[in-house]
Scaffold this active site. Structure first.
Site, short mmCIF file in Angstrom:
data_model
loop_
_atom_site.label_atom_id
_atom_site.label_comp_id
_atom_site.label_asym_id
_atom_site.label_seq_id
_atom_site.Cartn_x
_atom_site.Cartn_y
_atom_site.Cartn_z
N SER A 1 7.83 80.60 67.60
CA SER A 1 9.30 80.84 67.56
C SER A 1 9.65 82.21 67.56
CB SER A 1 10.17 79.83 66.50
OG SER A 1 9.69 78.66 66.75
N ASN B 1 10.87 82.02 56.05
CA ASN B 1 11.75 81.62 54.89
C ASN B 1 10.72 81.07 53.79
OD1 ASN B 1 11.15 79.14 57.00
ND2 ASN B 1 12.03 78.35 55.10
N GLU C 1 9.60 67.08 70.18
CA GLU C 1 10.28 67.06 71.22
C GLU C 1 10.18 65.73 71.96
OE1 GLU C 1 10.65 71.00 73.36
OE2 GLU C 1 9.00 71.69 72.09
#
Length: 300
Positions: A39, A251, A97
């Site tokens: 990503s 994160n 997905e």
């Protein structure tokens, strides 16, 4: 069953490769290294040579899965990392997905059949280890496959012995020599970004983990958590590819217990993960990761 579904994975991979090779100049038809860009990490493809260089959209390749996630462009880029003919997979397809593992890992099977020897996998991940900071890198030296342990495994079903054995060992999944070369490359480049080694835990997603789940994963020994990579690693090892995997910590995972209602008003949104944060952290780290991957591949 459709005609395409009746074909074996190796048959589908060969059809896709025949299509791809017709679009490639001779020097690029037998790449040796493949890089999967996670990503926001499409910067890695920028390290490939400008000439020769060929880009092919996922949508144009027979049987190739299509990505639907922001930050995943969806193309193969062929070129050279230094003197090494290579291919970058810009974007990936995730289990969440709605595809099968056979579909999401099909690119790795294709890489195996086309002659790739080394697979470099990157991802954006949440940091579980309290010593890890946003922007740090973690070189994977082991993993925990939560879906696999629960029965959703990329090698489930009939085994294709043309790729590998029925019972694939994974204690050597992350190539020791490649990890040594990566740290040597980091020292040569004098990167200021912290680089750790550790354990990545694969969860199916697409939700981010709850606080309780995050604490459980940390107790289990995981340093980073993410929604990709492990199925690709397993299929790569089953296909006898050498593997190097790198996580970018985008994160810090919230592991503090949820505040009690009796504590009064609190900000539950503090530290909450979001995809925009992931993409921004990846953008900021892109140059360092690009240089590190390029220098490591050049040393092969």
């Amino acid at each position: 069953m459709s005609a395409s579904e009746s074909l074996s994975i190796s048959d589908r991979a060969n059809i896709a490769i025949d299509f791809i090779r017709k679009l490639l100049p001779e020097p690029l038809r037998n790449p040796k290294v493949a890089v999967i860009c996670g990503s926001g990490l499409q910067h890695l493809a920028h390290a490939l040579s400008d000439t020769p260089r060929v880009e092919i959209k996922f949508a144009d390749i027979p049987y190739f899965p299509q990505t639907t996630v922001e930050g995943h462009t969806g193309k193969l880029v062929f070129g050279y990392f230094g003197d090494v003919p290579s291919v970058c997979m810009v974007g990936r397809v995730h289990f969440y997905e709605g595809v099968t593992f056979d579909q999401s890992t099909f690119p790795v099977r294709l890489f195996s059949v086309i002659g790739i020897e080394t697979l470099v996998v990157t991802n954006a991940s949440g940091g579980l280890n309290p010593d890890f900071k946003v922007g740090d890198l973690m070189v994977l030296n082991d993993h925990i496959n939560i879906p696999g342990l629960a029965g959703w495994h990329p090698l489930k079903g009939p085994n294709d012995s043309s790729f590998g054995p029925r019972f694939q060992p994974l204690s050597d999944a992350y190539d020791h020599e490649l990890r040594i070369k990566l740290f040597a490359a980091a020292n040569k480049l004098k990167l200021k970004r912290s680089i750790h080694e550790g354990v990545y835990v694969f969860v199916s997603g697409p939700t981010y983990e709850t606080r309780a789940e995050s604490r459980m994963l940390r107790i289990m020994g995981a340093d980073c958590v993410g929604m990709s990579t492990v199925p690709e690693i397993i299929v790569a090892r089953h296909s006898n590819l050498r593997v190097l995997a790198i996580s970018l910590v985008t994160n810090a995972v919230v592991t503090d217990p949820t505040p009690k209602a009796s504590a009064g008003n609190v900000d539950l949104a503090k530290g909450i993960a979001n995809h925009e944060e992931v993409i921004e952290a990846a953008r900021l780290a892109g140059d360092d990761l690009r240089l590190l991957v390029l220098e490591t591949i050049k040393s092969l």
